[in-house]
Design a protein around this motif. Structure first.
Motif, PDB file in Angstrom:
ATOM      1  N   TYR A   1      54.460  60.933  38.974  1.00  0.00           N
ATOM      2  CA  TYR A   1      55.584  60.018  39.142  1.00  0.00           C
ATOM      3  C   TYR A   1      55.899  59.796  40.618  1.00  0.00           C
ATOM      4  O   TYR A   1      56.294  58.704  41.023  1.00  0.00           O
ATOM      5  CB  TYR A   1      56.811  60.582  38.409  1.00  0.00           C
ATOM      6  N   LEU A   2      55.715  60.835  41.420  1.00  0.00           N
ATOM      7  CA  LEU A   2      55.970  60.730  42.857  1.00  0.00           C
ATOM      8  C   LEU A   2      54.756  60.235  43.634  1.00  0.00           C
ATOM      9  O   LEU A   2      54.830  60.079  44.851  1.00  0.00           O
ATOM     10  CB  LEU A   2      56.433  62.083  43.411  1.00  0.00           C
ATOM     11  N   GLY A   3      53.653  60.012  42.939  1.00  0.00           N
ATOM     12  CA  GLY A   3      52.447  59.503  43.594  1.00  0.00           C
ATOM     13  C   GLY A   3      51.725  60.552  44.423  1.00  0.00           C
ATOM     14  O   GLY A   3      50.996  60.214  45.353  1.00  0.00           O
ATOM     15  N   LEU A   4      51.920  61.822  44.085  1.00  0.00           N
ATOM     16  CA  LEU A   4      51.263  62.894  44.827  1.00  0.00           C
ATOM     17  C   LEU A   4      49.775  62.942  44.485  1.00  0.00           C
ATOM     18  O   LEU A   4      49.341  62.432  43.456  1.00  0.00           O
ATOM     19  CB  LEU A   4      51.932  64.237  44.526  1.00  0.00           C
ATOM     20  N   ASP A   5      49.030  63.620  45.321  1.00  0.00           N
ATOM     21  CA  ASP A   5      47.588  63.695  45.196  1.00  0.00           C
ATOM     22  C   ASP A   5      47.165  64.328  43.864  1.00  0.00           C
ATOM     23  O   ASP A   5      47.666  65.389  43.491  1.00  0.00           O
ATOM     24  CB  ASP A   5      47.029  64.503  46.375  1.00  0.00           C
ATOM     25  N   TYR A   6      46.223  63.699  43.210  1.00  0.00           N
ATOM     26  CA  TYR A   6      45.732  64.182  41.916  1.00  0.00           C
ATOM     27  C   TYR A   6      45.075  65.554  42.021  1.00  0.00           C
ATOM     28  O   TYR A   6      45.222  66.392  41.125  1.00  0.00           O
ATOM     29  CB  TYR A   6      44.736  63.183  41.319  1.00  0.00           C
ATOM     30  N   SER A   7      44.362  65.813  43.102  1.00  0.00           N
ATOM     31  CA  SER A   7      43.598  67.058  43.187  1.00  0.00           C
ATOM     32  C   SER A   7      44.507  68.283  43.112  1.00  0.00           C
ATOM     33  O   SER A   7      44.140  69.293  42.511  1.00  0.00           O
ATOM     34  CB  SER A   7      42.734  67.097  44.446  1.00  0.00           C
ATOM     35  N   LEU A   8      45.691  68.211  43.690  1.00  0.00           N
ATOM     36  CA  LEU A   8      46.630  69.327  43.608  1.00  0.00           C
ATOM     37  C   LEU A   8      47.090  69.526  42.164  1.00  0.00           C
ATOM     38  O   LEU A   8      47.103  70.656  41.659  1.00  0.00           O
ATOM     39  CB  LEU A   8      47.838  69.089  44.522  1.00  0.00           C
ATOM     40  N   ALA A   9      47.444  68.454  41.499  1.00  0.00           N
ATOM     41  CA  ALA A   9      47.869  68.547  40.102  1.00  0.00           C
ATOM     42  C   ALA A   9      46.737  69.093  39.239  1.00  0.00           C
ATOM     43  O   ALA A   9      46.953  69.932  38.357  1.00  0.00           O
ATOM     44  CB  ALA A   9      48.320  67.175  39.592  1.00  0.00           C
ATOM     45  N   ASN A  10      45.522  68.637  39.505  1.00  0.00           N
ATOM     46  CA  ASN A  10      44.371  69.100  38.735  1.00  0.00           C
ATOM     47  C   ASN A  10      44.113  70.590  38.968  1.00  0.00           C
ATOM     48  O   ASN A  10      43.801  71.319  38.026  1.00  0.00           O
ATOM     49  CB  ASN A  10      43.133  68.282  39.090  1.00  0.00           C
ATOM     50  N   ASP A  11      44.239  71.043  40.204  1.00  0.00           N
ATOM     51  CA  ASP A  11      44.042  72.466  40.505  1.00  0.00           C
ATOM     52  C   ASP A  11      45.045  73.332  39.745  1.00  0.00           C
ATOM     53  O   ASP A  11      44.693  74.356  39.163  1.00  0.00           O
ATOM     54  CB  ASP A  11      44.172  72.734  42.007  1.00  0.00           C
ATOM     55  N   HIS A  12      46.301  72.908  39.754  1.00  0.00           N
ATOM     56  CA  HIS A  12      47.325  73.672  39.043  1.00  0.00           C
ATOM     57  C   HIS A  12      47.120  73.590  37.531  1.00  0.00           C
ATOM     58  O   HIS A  12      47.348  74.567  36.816  1.00  0.00           O
ATOM     59  CB  HIS A  12      48.721  73.203  39.424  1.00  0.00           C
TER      60      HIS A  12
END
Length: 179
Positions: free
Chosen positions: A115-126
């Motif tokens: 929603y905040l447009g943050l980087d996908y790779s960080l979300a994917n890692d978590h």
């Protein structure tokens, strides 16, 4: 000041499928964490509620994941004992609140990141880290759980894209070409 449940509604968290199936858990979570969210708003009045939601759900995810990891052996032993006593089919009907909360919190957390447009790779890692912990407890593969989490990220990202102001013709062309 905005209440936690209302802040979640404003970012359209109700679009997540897990929210519909875990309404009670979400309501309990909102009730339990509302004071912390209110304090965060008092301490950071210039921050948007969505930014504060990111901080809150980051905290909730870290706490839930570390709590589950700390007791993973005991939880797995308990699940095995239940399976032995009542059978696999009936054992699946037993739900662990800590597992359910981690699933809910992680889905919301990665949604907020999108929603905040943050980087996908960080979300994917978590999502991968949480999936590795949850996999033996929920009976799904790590990739299946991670994929479900990343679907929540992309639902949030679609909301991010929908809120962006329209680009000029040249800028749109460059964005389309290079993305």
């Amino acid at each position: 000041m905005i209440e936690l449940r209302k802040a979640l509604a404003e970012i359209q968290i109700d679009k997540l499928a897990i929210v519909a199936t875990h309404t009670d858990a979400l309501n309990n979570l909102c009730e339990r964490e509302s004071m912390l969210f209110a304090r965060a708003q008092e301490n950071k009045p210039d921050n948007a509620p969505s930014d504060l939601l990111l901080g809150l759900f980051t905290k909730l995810n870290v706490e839930a994941l570390s709590s589950l990891n700390a007791h993973l052996d005991q939880i797995q032993a308990m699940q095995s004992a239940i399976e032995e006593q009542v059978g696999r089919k009936h054992a699946e009907s037993f739900k662990l609140p800590v597992v359910e909360e981690l699933l809910l919190v992680t889905h919301i957390w990665v949604y907020v990141q999108g929603y905040l447009g943050l980087d996908y790779s960080l979300a994917n890692d978590h999502a991968m880290q949480t999936s590795e912990t949850l996999s033996p407890l929920v009976g799904l593969s790590v990739d299946k759980i991670r994929t479900q989490f990343t679907q929540s990220y992309y639902q949030g990202y679609r909301e991010f894209e929908a809120r962006k102001p329209p680009s000029s013709g040249w800028k749109r062309w460059f964005e389309k070409w290079f993305n």
